[in-house]
Design a protein around this motif. Structure first.
Motif, PDB file in Angstrom:
ATOM      1  N   SER A 107      50.339  48.575  -4.923  1.00 43.04           N
ATOM      2  CA  SER A 107      49.795  47.181  -4.915  1.00 43.04           C
ATOM      3  C   SER A 107      49.311  46.819  -6.040  1.00 43.04           C
ATOM      4  O   SER A 107      48.941  47.319  -7.006  1.00 43.04           O
ATOM      5  CB  SER A 107      48.462  47.227  -4.042  1.00 43.04           C
ATOM      6  N   ALA A 108      49.338  45.510  -6.233  1.00 42.98           N
ATOM      7  CA  ALA A 108      48.814  44.749  -7.611  1.00 42.98           C
ATOM      8  C   ALA A 108      47.339  45.054  -8.003  1.00 42.98           C
ATOM      9  O   ALA A 108      46.485  44.997  -7.017  1.00 42.98           O
ATOM     10  CB  ALA A 108      49.129  43.145  -7.513  1.00 42.98           C
ATOM     11  N   GLY A 109      47.114  45.448  -9.237  1.00 41.73           N
ATOM     12  CA  GLY A 109      45.788  45.698  -9.518  1.00 41.73           C
ATOM     13  C   GLY A 109      45.127  47.016  -9.052  1.00 41.73           C
ATOM     14  O   GLY A 109      44.292  47.712  -9.623  1.00 41.73           O
ATOM     15  N   ALA A 110      46.147  47.925  -8.506  1.00 41.41           N
ATOM     16  CA  ALA A 110      45.650  49.507  -8.386  1.00 41.41           C
ATOM     17  C   ALA A 110      45.869  50.162  -9.560  1.00 41.41           C
ATOM     18  O   ALA A 110      46.789  50.079 -10.299  1.00 41.41           O
ATOM     19  CB  ALA A 110      46.687  49.996  -7.174  1.00 41.41           C
ATOM     20  N   PRO A 111      44.908  50.905  -9.721  1.00 42.25           N
ATOM     21  CA  PRO A 111      44.878  51.865 -10.973  1.00 42.25           C
ATOM     22  C   PRO A 111      46.145  53.011 -10.982  1.00 42.25           C
ATOM     23  O   PRO A 111      46.316  53.371  -9.854  1.00 42.25           O
ATOM     24  CB  PRO A 111      43.668  52.517 -11.158  1.00 42.25           C
ATOM     25  N   LEU A 112      46.879  53.069 -12.343  1.00 46.81           N
ATOM     26  CA  LEU A 112      48.052  53.826 -12.089  1.00 46.81           C
ATOM     27  C   LEU A 112      47.608  55.255 -12.909  1.00 46.81           C
ATOM     28  O   LEU A 112      48.055  56.390 -12.471  1.00 46.81           O
ATOM     29  CB  LEU A 112      49.205  53.343 -12.938  1.00 46.81           C
ATOM     30  N   LEU A 113      46.723  55.014 -13.519  1.00 47.61           N
ATOM     31  CA  LEU A 113      46.363  56.223 -14.552  1.00 47.61           C
ATOM     32  C   LEU A 113      44.939  55.956 -15.132  1.00 47.61           C
ATOM     33  O   LEU A 113      44.535  54.843 -15.485  1.00 47.61           O
ATOM     34  CB  LEU A 113      47.292  56.155 -15.916  1.00 47.61           C
TER      35      LEU A 113
END
Length: 177
Positions: A3-9
């Motif tokens: 999802s847009a804005g979801a933290p990846l790291l």
């Protein structure tokens, strides 16, 4: 799919360390956020400073090495200026400063003993004899106790007094080497 804005790291800063200390719940209730902490035993020569950020409000049960159930609570400590050698998961000894007093008189805990239900006493040496004196004790730790009414600066006290020692008994003084 992300999802847009979801933290990846999440990237951690090794200079932003915290220490989690498990305290007995009876000790944790004495600790407050903002109390200073001395951190040692981490492997380096110098002592490191810290400050209590949080005392978790939830206690948990843990079995001690002696098989005794104990209620414990986590205390979170922020490390101030951690050295580069200190890292995640290191073993440390954290000493939380619960109280500090200027010009406090202190006495070794090894010299005080109960005399009555609520009184503390020491044996001082006067003219080669043990003299029992009642003392008022304030704050204390494993090594020292605060004397609320200081003894004379010339009083010598007996450490580890025997239970058979009585007031007025002659005592021999050992010379310090």
């Amino acid at each position: 799919m992300v999802s847009a804005g979801a933290p990846l790291l999440t990237i951690g800063d090794p200079r932003d360390l915290e220490i989690v200390v498990e305290l007995l719940s009876t000790e944790a209730v004495k600790v407050r956020p903002g109390m200073p902490v001395r951190i040692e035993g981490w492997g380096g020569e110098q002592e490191i400073g810290g400050i209590v950020r949080l005392v978790e409000p939830h206690a948990f049960t843990k079995i001690s090495v002696l098989g005794i159930e104990e209620k414990r609570a986590n205390v979170i400590i922020d490390v101030i200026a951690p050295p580069a050698q200190l890292g995640d998961g290191f073993r440390v000894i954290a000493k939380i400063v619960l109280w500090r007093g200027e010009d406090a008189s202190k006495i070794p805990v090894s010299s005080i003993f109960r005399c009555g239900t609520a009184s503390w006493c020491v044996f001082a040496v006067t003219n080669g004899r043990a003299t029992r004196r009642e003392v008022r004790i304030g704050h204390r730790n494993a090594e020292d106790a605060e004397l609320l009414e200081p003894l004379s600066q010339y009083d010598r006290i007996i450490r580890y007094p025997s239970s058979s020692l009585v007031d007025g008994q002659r005592v021999a003084e050992r010379k310090r080497s």
